[in-house]
Design a protein around this motif. Sequence first.
Motif, PDB file in Angstrom:
ATOM      1  N   SER A  68      44.206  45.664  44.298  1.00 35.33           N
ATOM      2  CA  SER A  68      43.867  45.773  42.878  1.00 35.33           C
ATOM      3  C   SER A  68      42.383  46.015  42.673  1.00 35.33           C
ATOM      4  N   LEU A  69      42.086  46.699  41.571  1.00 38.85           N
ATOM      5  CA  LEU A  69      40.727  46.885  41.095  1.00 38.85           C
ATOM      6  C   LEU A  69      40.543  46.013  39.858  1.00 38.85           C
ATOM      7  N   GLY A  70      39.344  45.492  39.668  1.00 46.64           N
ATOM      8  CA  GLY A  70      39.079  44.637  38.519  1.00 46.64           C
ATOM      9  C   GLY A  70      39.028  45.442  37.234  1.00 46.64           C
ATOM     10  N   GLY A  71      39.820  45.034  36.253  1.00 44.48           N
ATOM     11  CA  GLY A  71      39.847  45.736  34.976  1.00 44.48           C
ATOM     12  C   GLY A  71      39.726  44.793  33.793  1.00 44.48           C
ATOM     13  N   ILE A  72      39.353  45.354  32.642  1.00 43.81           N
ATOM     14  CA  ILE A  72      39.399  44.635  31.371  1.00 43.81           C
ATOM     15  C   ILE A  72      40.288  45.454  30.436  1.00 43.81           C
ATOM     16  N   VAL A  78      36.566  45.919  43.909  1.00 44.26           N
ATOM     17  CA  VAL A  78      37.776  45.799  44.724  1.00 44.26           C
ATOM     18  C   VAL A  78      38.105  44.318  44.848  1.00 44.26           C
ATOM     19  N   LEU A  79      39.290  43.944  44.386  1.00 42.47           N
ATOM     20  CA  LEU A  79      39.698  42.547  44.394  1.00 42.47           C
ATOM     21  C   LEU A  79      40.642  42.292  45.563  1.00 42.47           C
ATOM     22  N   MET A 109      40.612  36.879  45.603  1.00 42.83           N
ATOM     23  CA  MET A 109      39.796  37.024  44.397  1.00 42.83           C
ATOM     24  C   MET A 109      40.625  37.286  43.147  1.00 42.83           C
ATOM     25  N   GLU A 110      41.877  37.697  43.314  1.00 46.54           N
ATOM     26  CA  GLU A 110      42.646  38.166  42.161  1.00 46.54           C
ATOM     27  C   GLU A 110      42.878  37.068  41.121  1.00 46.54           C
ATOM     28  N   LYS A 111      43.268  35.878  41.566  1.00 49.92           N
ATOM     29  CA  LYS A 111      43.501  34.788  40.615  1.00 49.92           C
ATOM     30  C   LYS A 111      42.204  34.388  39.913  1.00 49.92           C
TER      31      LYS A 111
END
Length: 215
Positions: A129-133, A173-174, A178-180
């Motif tokens: 996953s990539l970090g998004g808002i 890059v998560l 790091m995702e949680k």
Amino acid sequence: MCYYVDTSLTKKAIKEVYGVGFEGQDYKPTKFLNGFAHPLVPVILDENPDVCTTANWGLIPFWSKDRKIQKQTLNAKIETIKEKPSFRNNYNKRCLVLVNGFYEWKWLDDKGKDKHKHFLTVKNQEIFSLGGIYSNWTDKDTGEELNTFSIVTTQANELMTEIHNTKHRMPIVLYRSMEKEWLKDRDIEDFAFPNHESELLAINLDENVQPSTLF
């Protein structure tokens, strides 16, 4: 920056990796996805992390009258995300943007006429996953409700500095650990650094060369 990704992942693969179901509009698995088309991309939202849904690439803030702003909101710089009018109301609305990888070009001359296309992925992870808002936006003319998102970018790490050798940027890059944290209310500035936790793999698609890796 990050404008092109690989979303050829299937719903079955997403469920196997993340243990989530799927709801919302369908997406088309695509090997080379162009963000400027504002396509639907699979995402996991912080408001409902047990479900994978889709959102249109290019965040539309609640105050926008139309969708024209999406051309400028494919990416959000983490260093200025709290101040920019387009993002300051949404930087704590986090999502995981699910991909198989992303693309970037290395310039081989000063004007970018000669450049090599690279594919970036995470070693031994079919999906990451990539970090998004994101934003929930309603079209006042049609009543249509849309989920829209931006990919958050940061300073390039060593490998990406070599590849993205004009602006020295990369998406966040998560890795799994790091995702949680990204989906929680942790200060977004905590993620404003090039991450070296796991192995990022770069494949030069324009040359028959061995992949580059960064540990």
